[in-house]
Design a protein around this motif. Structure first.
Motif, PDB file in Angstrom:
ATOM      1  N   LEU A 168       0.827  -1.205   0.000  1.00  0.00           N
ATOM      2  CA  LEU A 168       0.000   0.000   0.000  1.00  0.00           C
ATOM      3  C   LEU A 168       0.862   1.257   0.000  1.00  0.00           C
ATOM      4  O   LEU A 168       0.593   2.218  -0.743  1.00  0.00           O
ATOM      5  CB  LEU A 168      -0.936  -0.012   1.206  1.00  0.00           C
ATOM      6  CG  LEU A 168      -1.891   1.180   1.330  1.00  0.00           C
ATOM      7  CD1 LEU A 168      -2.856   1.212   0.141  1.00  0.00           C
ATOM      8  CD2 LEU A 168      -2.675   1.092   2.638  1.00  0.00           C
ATOM      9  N   THR A 222       0.852   3.806  -3.257  1.00  0.00           N
ATOM     10  CA  THR A 222       0.383   5.181  -3.060  1.00  0.00           C
ATOM     11  C   THR A 222       1.502   6.211  -3.171  1.00  0.00           C
ATOM     12  O   THR A 222       1.253   7.409  -3.049  1.00  0.00           O
ATOM     13  CB  THR A 222      -0.310   5.318  -1.690  1.00  0.00           C
ATOM     14  OG1 THR A 222       0.601   4.897  -0.651  1.00  0.00           O
ATOM     15  CG2 THR A 222      -1.569   4.467  -1.631  1.00  0.00           C
ATOM     16  N   VAL A 272       3.968   6.703  -1.092  1.00  0.00           N
ATOM     17  CA  VAL A 272       4.515   7.154   0.192  1.00  0.00           C
ATOM     18  C   VAL A 272       5.975   6.745   0.320  1.00  0.00           C
ATOM     19  O   VAL A 272       6.822   7.510   0.791  1.00  0.00           O
ATOM     20  CB  VAL A 272       3.685   6.590   1.361  1.00  0.00           C
ATOM     21  CG1 VAL A 272       4.313   6.970   2.706  1.00  0.00           C
ATOM     22  CG2 VAL A 272       2.251   7.096   1.283  1.00  0.00           C
TER      23      VAL A 272
END
Length: 331
Positions: free
Chosen positions: A218, A222, A224
């Motif tokens: 994730l 995304t 990050v």
């Protein structure tokens, strides 16, 4: 004729070895598992330091670390899905945080700021102190005698390890050492959490790797955390796949979980008494690191401290509460 004659010549030794392994006591098997884990953890410490000069990024190494065990153990984990789902949230959180993404990123980043000797000494070496603190916080009795002295030696050893970076001040190394202390505390949480779940080693790996891989995926998807896996060198990918994915993620996970159930949480942390020495010795030829005076003083103190902290009195005091609850011997 050759095939027929070879059978009797090779089968009895194999059968004898198998019978010998079956005759080993649970304590002996647990100790053997810890010895192998020492070597794997030494490789982990070396790879944590080597990541800073690798074409892989921390997120890439984490994806290999948690993804490979899931891929290899997928059928076995599917059969255990109901037992994994039944684990209490508090215990699952200890395992997922203690050895999952927070621990991994802390160990990798702390290693990039310090040295392999720091990773191999602080992370496993401080585990007995943190485990004892968790035991005391849980109302299971404070360490006494040689155990208390051992914990004191560990603390002194860590201070000796970082003291030369206080004057003159080296903020990078001190920050790295602080991050490694956080990683060690997280691993202690994982060590205690393993004692609280009714899972075999394979189930414990699934409980750790499933949420960890999902979180890392994730974070990467995304944006990050950056990833360089697509452009990384094949040799770097192979190295981290073997060391992190198969070694640390699969083999060490199985062996350490087995040792926890055979020897208990506190005794299993004796692995730290050998790991720092193995890391320092291996870092010389593999990474070109020369042990400093601080390492030569701090590592033996930590090693001696871990050994003392895990000594058990021959005649236990029955008035004291048990520090290790019984765990079903199904692993």
């Amino acid at each position: 004729m050759v095939t027929t004659n070879a059978g009797p010549a090779t089968s009895p030794p194999r059968a004898a070895r198998a019978a010998g392994l079956r005759r080993l006591s649970p304590q002996a098997k647990g100790t053997l598992a810890l010895v192998v884990t020492v070597l794997i953890w030494a490789a982990f410490a070396l790879s944590a330091r080597a990541l800073s000069s690798s074409s892989l990024l921390p997120a890439d190494a984490a994806l290999l670390r948690f993804g490979v065990p899931l891929l290899v153990l997928a059928p076995a984990l599917w059969r255990r899905r109901l037992r994994i789902a039944a684990v209490r949230p508090a215990a699952a959180l200890k395992i997922a945080c203690g050895a999952g993404v927070p621990f991994f990123l802390a160990a990798m980043y702390g290693g990039s700021l310090t040295s392999a000797a720091f990773v191999g000494s602080i992370v496993p070496g401080m585990v007995p102190l943190f485990v004892s603190a968790l035991m005391v916080a849980g109302g299971r009795g404070a360490p006494r005698g040689t155990q208390a002295a051992g914990l004191g030696l560990i603390a002194v050893g860590v201070v000796a390890l970082v003291w030369r970076y206080v004057v003159p001040l080296n903020t990078q190394v001190l920050a790295g050492a602080g991050i490694l202390l956080v990683a060690s505390g997280l691993w202690a949480l994982y060590t205690v959490g393993l004692k609280e779940v009714d899972l075999d080693p394979v189930g414990s790996i699934g409980l750790l790797c499933l949420p960890s891989f999902a979180v890392m995926a994730l974070l990467v998807l995304t944006g990050v955390l950056p990833t360089g896996l697509a452009s990384a060198a094949g040799g770097d990918i192979a190295l981290f796949l073997v060391v992190q994915g198969l070694g640390v993620g699969l083999c060490a996970g199985l062996l350490y979980a087995f040792a926890i159930r055979s020897l208990g949480a506190e005794r299993s942390s004796t692995v730290g008494s050998l790991s720092p020495v193995a890391v320092v010795l291996l870092a010389i030829p593999l990474l070109g690191e020369s042990p400093t005076a601080a390492v030569l003083v701090g590592v033996p103190l930590i090693t001696a401290g871990v050994a003392l902290a895990n000594r058990r009195p021959r005649t236990p005091d029955r008035s004291l509460p048990r520090t290790q609850p019984e765990v079903p011997d199904h692993a």
